[in-house]
Design an enzyme around this catalytic site. Structure first.
Site, PDB file in Angstrom:
ATOM      1  N   ASP A   1      53.457  41.947  48.295  1.00  0.00           N
ATOM      2  CA  ASP A   1      53.452  43.241  48.971  1.00  0.00           C
ATOM      3  C   ASP A   1      52.352  43.339  49.898  1.00  0.00           C
ATOM      4  O   ASP A   1      50.998  42.799  49.876  1.00  0.00           O
ATOM      5  CB  ASP A   1      52.649  44.151  47.633  1.00  0.00           C
ATOM      6  CG  ASP A   1      52.601  45.541  47.679  1.00  0.00           C
ATOM      7  OD1 ASP A   1      51.837  46.108  48.572  1.00  0.00           O
ATOM      8  OD2 ASP A   1      53.757  46.090  47.089  1.00  0.00           O
TER       9      ASP A   1
ATOM     10  N   HIS B   1      43.944  34.369  29.804  1.00  0.00           N
ATOM     11  CA  HIS B   1      43.272  32.759  29.723  1.00  0.00           C
ATOM     12  C   HIS B   1      42.146  33.127  29.023  1.00  0.00           C
ATOM     13  O   HIS B   1      41.801  34.295  28.837  1.00  0.00           O
ATOM     14  CB  HIS B   1      43.330  32.265  30.854  1.00  0.00           C
ATOM     15  CG  HIS B   1      42.102  32.926  31.832  1.00  0.00           C
ATOM     16  ND1 HIS B   1      41.093  33.031  31.524  1.00  0.00           N
ATOM     17  CD2 HIS B   1      42.350  33.684  33.035  1.00  0.00           C
ATOM     18  CE1 HIS B   1      40.276  33.792  32.390  1.00  0.00           C
ATOM     19  NE2 HIS B   1      41.111  34.119  33.327  1.00  0.00           N
TER      20      HIS B   1
ATOM     21  N   SER C   1      43.037  38.835  36.367  1.00  0.00           N
ATOM     22  CA  SER C   1      43.326  37.884  35.449  1.00  0.00           C
ATOM     23  C   SER C   1      43.995  38.865  34.214  1.00  0.00           C
ATOM     24  O   SER C   1      43.042  39.801  33.800  1.00  0.00           O
ATOM     25  CB  SER C   1      42.505  37.021  34.762  1.00  0.00           C
ATOM     26  OG  SER C   1      42.092  35.920  35.909  1.00  0.00           O
TER      27      SER C   1
END
Length: 414
Positions: A350, A227, A365
């Site tokens: 997980d 992003h 990110s």
């Protein structure tokens, strides 16, 4: 017998209506274009009964590496059950593209093109409040590129120009939503000592830590974050003038909980640039690095229609300098071509990662997502109230913007 025939006719009519209704839904849901690497083995969209057929050439040129393969644009048709047409689509034939999945932290130092307006404020003149900037048409999120026809590069430069104007009107070249505007502001004197103000707060730089998604060895380019870098106050995408990539090290983890996002806490290891930013756009940041930040085995970049719901893995670093694989689930896929970055919803499954981070945290990110041995996407956002869940972007979208960024840079250099 007549009753049976009538019932059968009604049933067939209803079935036909349902099938054609389903065809209409698929037409809206499925993409209008597909990136493919083999016309003889086109992978169909992940929808039962839908296939790509009736492929014909539109524009094609011989591929550099194969005498019997032609890159270019082709037409195709989405078919339901091989019988019912859904819609015509375009196929972009290209060679397999391989990248090195990274999942390593990096630091970003970014300077804006011009200065970004983050706030307008009132000033007091002789007991009266006013805001020259707002009165002159300035809005939060505007980017001031020039003042009195001179390029502006920092907050300090703008402040000096305002002070030296002595109350004379100044002209501004402003970019707003990709549109260029010409505005003017008259600074006002706010003290007997001659302090002049325009009621404006601006920002000229940003810095932070994120994750490198992939590195392309041949071109020495990379993509990261998944992003764009946005201004913390306005949420607007920051325009890039120049930027450096530096090494970053992680110090600790703030575990995410419902309602409060977690974070990977770290610092810039030094001020020596290891890369250069080329662009900051909606799908991530892109640039050059001399060496890959990871020595992982290269993998193919999956086309978006190869992505499937179900199990996958993310490659991310949460401590030290070694990225690790963790299990996730791709829960849903969004093919809307107007959605650049929120293409998938994912869930961390997980147990080790959940125990250490609580799920997706800030700084993660850009962590690459792999499925069936291919790079399919990258983590982008966390759901604040469900930190084990978040959004992810198609790696195909990031690759397309990397190619565009490097092409623009070549044009500028030429």
């Amino acid at each position: 017998m007549k009753k049976m025939i009538k019932k059968l006719t009604v049933a067939l009519t209803i079935a036909s209506m349902l099938i054609f209704s389903l065809s209409g839904v698929y037409s809206l849901y499925l993409p209008d274009s597909y990136r493919v690497t083999d016309l003889h083995n086109v992978i169909s969209p992940p929808v039962a009964g839908v296939s790509i057929e009736n492929i014909s050439s539109v524009t094609a040129v011989p591929a550099a590496s194969s005498s019997d393969s032609h890159q270019g644009t082709y037409n195709g048709r989405l078919m339901l059950g091989g019988v019912i047409p859904i819609k015509d689509v375009t196929l972009d034939l290209s060679e397999d593209i391989q990248v090195i999945p990274c999942g390593t932290p990096f630091g970003v130092k970014m300077f804006t093109q011009g200065v970004m307006v983050v706030k307008t404020d009132t000033v007091t003149v002789n007991g009266r409040t006013c805001c020259p900037a707002a009165e002159g048409g300035i809005e939060v999120g505007d980017v001031i590129l020039k003042v009195n026809d001179d390029s502006i590069r920092s907050n300090e430069e703008l402040s000096q120009i305002v002070s030296h104007a002595n109350g004379e009107k100044i002209s501004l070249d402003v970019m707003r939503d990709d549109k260029n505007l010409k505005l003017s502001i008259t600074p006002v004197q706010t003290s007997p000592q001659g302090d002049y103000k325009i009621g404006l707060w601006v920002r000229d730089s940003s810095a932070g830590i994120g994750t490198v998604t992939f590195y392309q060895a041949e071109s020495k380019t990379f993509g990261g974050l998944g992003h764009g870098i946005c201004d913390v106050d306005t949420g607007a995408l920051m325009s890039l003038s120049q930027g450096d990539i530096v090494q970053a090290k992680l110090d600790s983890i703030t575990k995410g909980i419902k309602g409060t996002p977690g974070a990977l806490n770290g610092h810039f290891d030094n001020d020596v640039a290891i890369g250069t930013l080329l662009s900051n756009c909606e799908t991530g940041v892109y640039g050059y690095m001399e060496e890959s930040p990871a020595d992982n085995t290269p993998v193919e970049v999956a086309s978006k229609h190869e992505v499937r719901t179900g199990s996958a893995k993310i490659l991310t670093t949460i401590s030290g300098d070694q990225a690790q694989y963790y299990d996730i689930e791709i829960e849903s896929i969004n093919y809307n071509q107007d959605t650049a970055s929120k293409n998938m919803t994912i869930k961390i499954t997980d147990e080790t990662l959940l125990e250490k981070t609580g799920g997706i945290v800030q700084g993660m990110s850009g962590s690459p997502i792999l499925q069936n041995g291919k790079l399919v996407g990258a983590v982008t956002h966390v759901f604040v109230n469900e930190p084990e869940k978040g959004y992810a972007i198609f790696s195909e979208n990031m690759l397309a913007d990397l190619v565009e960024s490097t092409a623009k840079n070549r044009d500028i250099a030429a």
